[in-house]
Design a protein around this motif. Sequence first.
Motif, mmCIF file in Angstrom:
data_model
loop_
_atom_site.group_PDB
_atom_site.id
_atom_site.type_symbol
_atom_site.label_atom_id
_atom_site.label_comp_id
_atom_site.label_asym_id
_atom_site.label_seq_id
_atom_site.Cartn_x
_atom_site.Cartn_y
_atom_site.Cartn_z
ATOM 1 N N ALA A 191 5.520 14.178 -53.429
ATOM 2 C CA ALA A 191 4.262 13.589 -52.964
ATOM 3 C C ALA A 191 3.076 14.121 -53.755
ATOM 4 C CB ALA A 191 4.079 13.869 -51.475
ATOM 5 N N TRP A 192 3.078 15.416 -54.058
ATOM 6 C CA TRP A 192 1.993 15.974 -54.879
ATOM 7 C C TRP A 192 1.970 15.299 -56.242
ATOM 8 C CZ3 TRP A 192 -1.963 18.253 -53.027
ATOM 9 C CH2 TRP A 192 -1.894 19.155 -51.962
ATOM 10 N N ARG A 193 3.139 15.110 -56.822
ATOM 11 C CA ARG A 193 3.213 14.575 -58.185
ATOM 12 C C ARG A 193 2.794 13.118 -58.256
ATOM 13 N NH1 ARG A 193 8.679 17.837 -59.876
ATOM 14 N NH2 ARG A 193 7.613 19.552 -60.912
ATOM 15 N N THR A 194 3.036 12.373 -57.204
ATOM 16 C CA THR A 194 2.677 10.953 -57.217
ATOM 17 C C THR A 194 1.283 10.696 -56.657
ATOM 18 O OG1 THR A 194 3.751 10.634 -55.065
ATOM 19 C CG2 THR A 194 5.077 10.243 -57.041
ATOM 20 N N GLY A 195 0.611 11.757 -56.229
ATOM 21 C CA GLY A 195 -0.733 11.604 -55.689
ATOM 22 C C GLY A 195 -0.773 10.998 -54.298
ATOM 23 N N ASP A 196 0.317 11.112 -53.562
ATOM 24 C CA ASP A 196 0.397 10.545 -52.217
ATOM 25 C C ASP A 196 -0.072 11.588 -51.204
ATOM 26 O OD1 ASP A 196 0.959 9.217 -49.893
ATOM 27 O OD2 ASP A 196 2.998 8.638 -50.463
ATOM 28 N N ASP A 197 -1.383 11.741 -51.080
ATOM 29 C CA ASP A 197 -1.929 12.770 -50.205
ATOM 30 C C ASP A 197 -1.661 12.486 -48.729
ATOM 31 O OD1 ASP A 197 -2.783 13.787 -52.558
ATOM 32 O OD2 ASP A 197 -4.929 13.774 -52.090
ATOM 33 N N ALA A 198 -1.566 11.211 -48.358
ATOM 34 C CA ALA A 198 -1.239 10.872 -46.970
ATOM 35 C C ALA A 198 0.154 11.388 -46.619
ATOM 36 C CB ALA A 198 -1.322 9.364 -46.764
ATOM 37 N N ARG A 199 1.066 11.270 -47.568
ATOM 38 C CA ARG A 199 2.429 11.776 -47.359
ATOM 39 C C ARG A 199 2.425 13.300 -47.286
ATOM 40 N NH1 ARG A 199 7.306 11.367 -45.073
ATOM 41 N NH2 ARG A 199 9.048 11.780 -46.474
ATOM 42 N N VAL A 200 1.629 13.948 -48.115
ATOM 43 C CA VAL A 200 1.513 15.409 -48.052
ATOM 44 C C VAL A 200 1.067 15.835 -46.660
ATOM 45 C CG1 VAL A 200 0.192 17.407 -48.860
ATOM 46 C CG2 VAL A 200 1.105 15.767 -50.514
ATOM 47 N N SER A 201 0.030 15.212 -46.136
ATOM 48 C CA SER A 201 -0.480 15.560 -44.805
ATOM 49 C C SER A 201 0.553 15.303 -43.721
ATOM 50 C CB SER A 201 -1.760 14.776 -44.517
ATOM 51 O OG SER A 201 -2.808 15.183 -45.374
ATOM 52 N N GLU A 202 1.279 14.201 -43.860
ATOM 53 C CA GLU A 202 2.311 13.870 -42.881
ATOM 54 C C GLU A 202 3.418 14.924 -42.873
ATOM 55 O OE1 GLU A 202 5.641 10.347 -42.029
ATOM 56 O OE2 GLU A 202 4.432 10.323 -43.859
ATOM 57 N N LEU A 203 3.890 15.287 -44.056
ATOM 58 C CA LEU A 203 4.953 16.288 -44.156
ATOM 59 C C LEU A 203 4.481 17.651 -43.680
ATOM 60 C CD1 LEU A 203 6.369 15.198 -47.622
ATOM 61 C CD2 LEU A 203 7.611 15.080 -45.442
ATOM 62 N N ASN A 204 3.240 17.989 -43.988
ATOM 63 C CA ASN A 204 2.690 19.260 -43.539
ATOM 64 C C ASN A 204 2.654 19.324 -42.014
ATOM 65 O OD1 ASN A 204 0.985 21.809 -44.302
ATOM 66 N ND2 ASN A 204 -0.224 20.756 -42.744
ATOM 67 N N ALA A 205 2.191 18.243 -41.387
ATOM 68 C CA ALA A 205 2.140 18.196 -39.923
ATOM 69 C C ALA A 205 3.546 18.282 -39.328
ATOM 70 C CB ALA A 205 1.448 16.916 -39.468
ATOM 71 N N ASP A 206 4.501 17.617 -39.959
ATOM 72 C CA ASP A 206 5.881 17.673 -39.481
ATOM 73 C C ASP A 206 6.422 19.099 -39.545
ATOM 74 O OD1 ASP A 206 5.846 14.973 -39.030
ATOM 75 O OD2 ASP A 206 7.035 14.434 -40.798
ATOM 76 N N PHE A 207 6.129 19.783 -40.644
ATOM 77 C CA PHE A 207 6.653 21.137 -40.778
ATOM 78 C C PHE A 207 6.022 22.071 -39.755
ATOM 79 C CE2 PHE A 207 6.841 25.415 -42.633
ATOM 80 C CZ PHE A 207 8.215 25.524 -42.743
ATOM 81 N N ASN A 208 4.720 21.998 -39.591
ATOM 82 C CA ASN A 208 4.073 22.847 -38.585
ATOM 83 C C ASN A 208 4.626 22.570 -37.195
ATOM 84 O OD1 ASN A 208 2.447 24.301 -40.328
ATOM 85 N ND2 ASN A 208 0.700 22.921 -40.133
ATOM 86 N N ALA A 209 4.874 21.302 -36.891
ATOM 87 C CA ALA A 209 5.417 20.938 -35.586
ATOM 88 C C ALA A 209 6.841 21.433 -35.394
ATOM 89 C CB ALA A 209 5.368 19.430 -35.397
ATOM 90 N N SER A 210 7.558 21.658 -36.493
ATOM 91 C CA SER A 210 8.943 22.100 -36.405
ATOM 92 C C SER A 210 9.070 23.590 -36.114
ATOM 93 C CB SER A 210 9.691 21.792 -37.711
ATOM 94 O OG SER A 210 9.325 22.702 -38.739
ATOM 95 N N ARG A 211 7.972 24.337 -36.184
ATOM 96 C CA ARG A 211 8.020 25.771 -35.905
ATOM 97 C C ARG A 211 8.099 25.960 -34.395
ATOM 98 N NH1 ARG A 211 10.145 27.340 -39.948
ATOM 99 N NH2 ARG A 211 10.772 25.172 -39.724
ATOM 100 N N GLU A 212 9.223 26.488 -33.905
ATOM 101 C CA GLU A 212 9.493 26.491 -32.476
ATOM 102 C C GLU A 212 8.694 27.516 -31.676
ATOM 103 O OE1 GLU A 212 13.553 25.640 -34.501
ATOM 104 O OE2 GLU A 212 11.776 26.856 -34.884
ATOM 105 N N THR A 213 8.187 28.540 -32.337
ATOM 106 C CA THR A 213 7.488 29.589 -31.601
ATOM 107 C C THR A 213 6.118 29.843 -32.203
ATOM 108 O OG1 THR A 213 8.357 31.382 -32.991
ATOM 109 C CG2 THR A 213 9.699 30.713 -31.094
ATOM 110 N N MET A 214 5.297 30.525 -31.424
ATOM 111 C CA MET A 214 3.939 30.827 -31.850
ATOM 112 C C MET A 214 3.933 31.651 -33.137
ATOM 113 S SD MET A 214 0.976 32.810 -29.684
ATOM 114 C CE MET A 214 2.019 34.273 -29.470
ATOM 115 N N GLU A 215 4.827 32.650 -33.209
ATOM 116 C CA GLU A 215 4.784 33.527 -34.374
ATOM 117 C C GLU A 215 5.332 32.842 -35.625
ATOM 118 O OE1 GLU A 215 8.833 36.222 -33.877
ATOM 119 O OE2 GLU A 215 6.925 37.073 -33.246
#
Length: 226
Positions: A67-91
């Motif tokens: 996504a970075w290489r193709t300039g797809d910033d919307a996809r970057v934001s989507e993947l970032n949000a998905d990864f943060n949401a996948s963290r099961e605990t606060m720490e």
Amino acid sequence: MLRLVRLLQLASPALPVGAYTYSQGLEWAVESGAVTDEATAARWIGDALSYTLARLEAPLTAALLAAWRTGDDARVSELNADFNASRETMELRAETVQMGWSLLRLLSELDAFAGLPGWRDRLVAVNEPAFPTVWTAAAAAWGIAAEQALTAYLWMWLENQVMAAVKAIPLGQSAGQRLLATLGKRIPGLAAEAASLPEPQWSNFSPGLAITSSLHETQYTRLFRS
């Protein structure tokens, strides 16, 4: 060869992002008696590598790089949000956000990003950029091949987990190197699988690891922040 040098820099334990302060639940596994020696450390770290990291974080990292290489910033934001949401605990969530912020601050001081125009503004536009989001921005900027980047990312995680085991159990340095040699053999195959894994098959379903991380948050004495 400069790309190789840059990749080694990104995967180095000397990268000042605080990775050495995290164990991702391994410290509680040691405290509880689930991990007590080299053999049990190999099983714990190996299972986490194969069943969580390689099935979600690694394929997501590959998608971020693309996504970075193709300039797809919307996809970057989507993947970032998905990864943060996948963290099961606060720490675990605090870990990736802190490391992402630290890496972003470091990269801001380095004059080596001509390969990714507007990279800093693009990253700042991402809400709470996670560590893999920032790391792949650097890999894209430095023109690192996807296969090499993914292999290095998995190795970086493995090395940090082994270093945590050496400190927490504790193990000798030779035992740590044996763990790296044994578990490191899996990385090329796992990287190849992760690069081609369809998104509907991504998964980090590991209840035991999530429970371990939750218990670590209230562990009385700790060396690590996760």
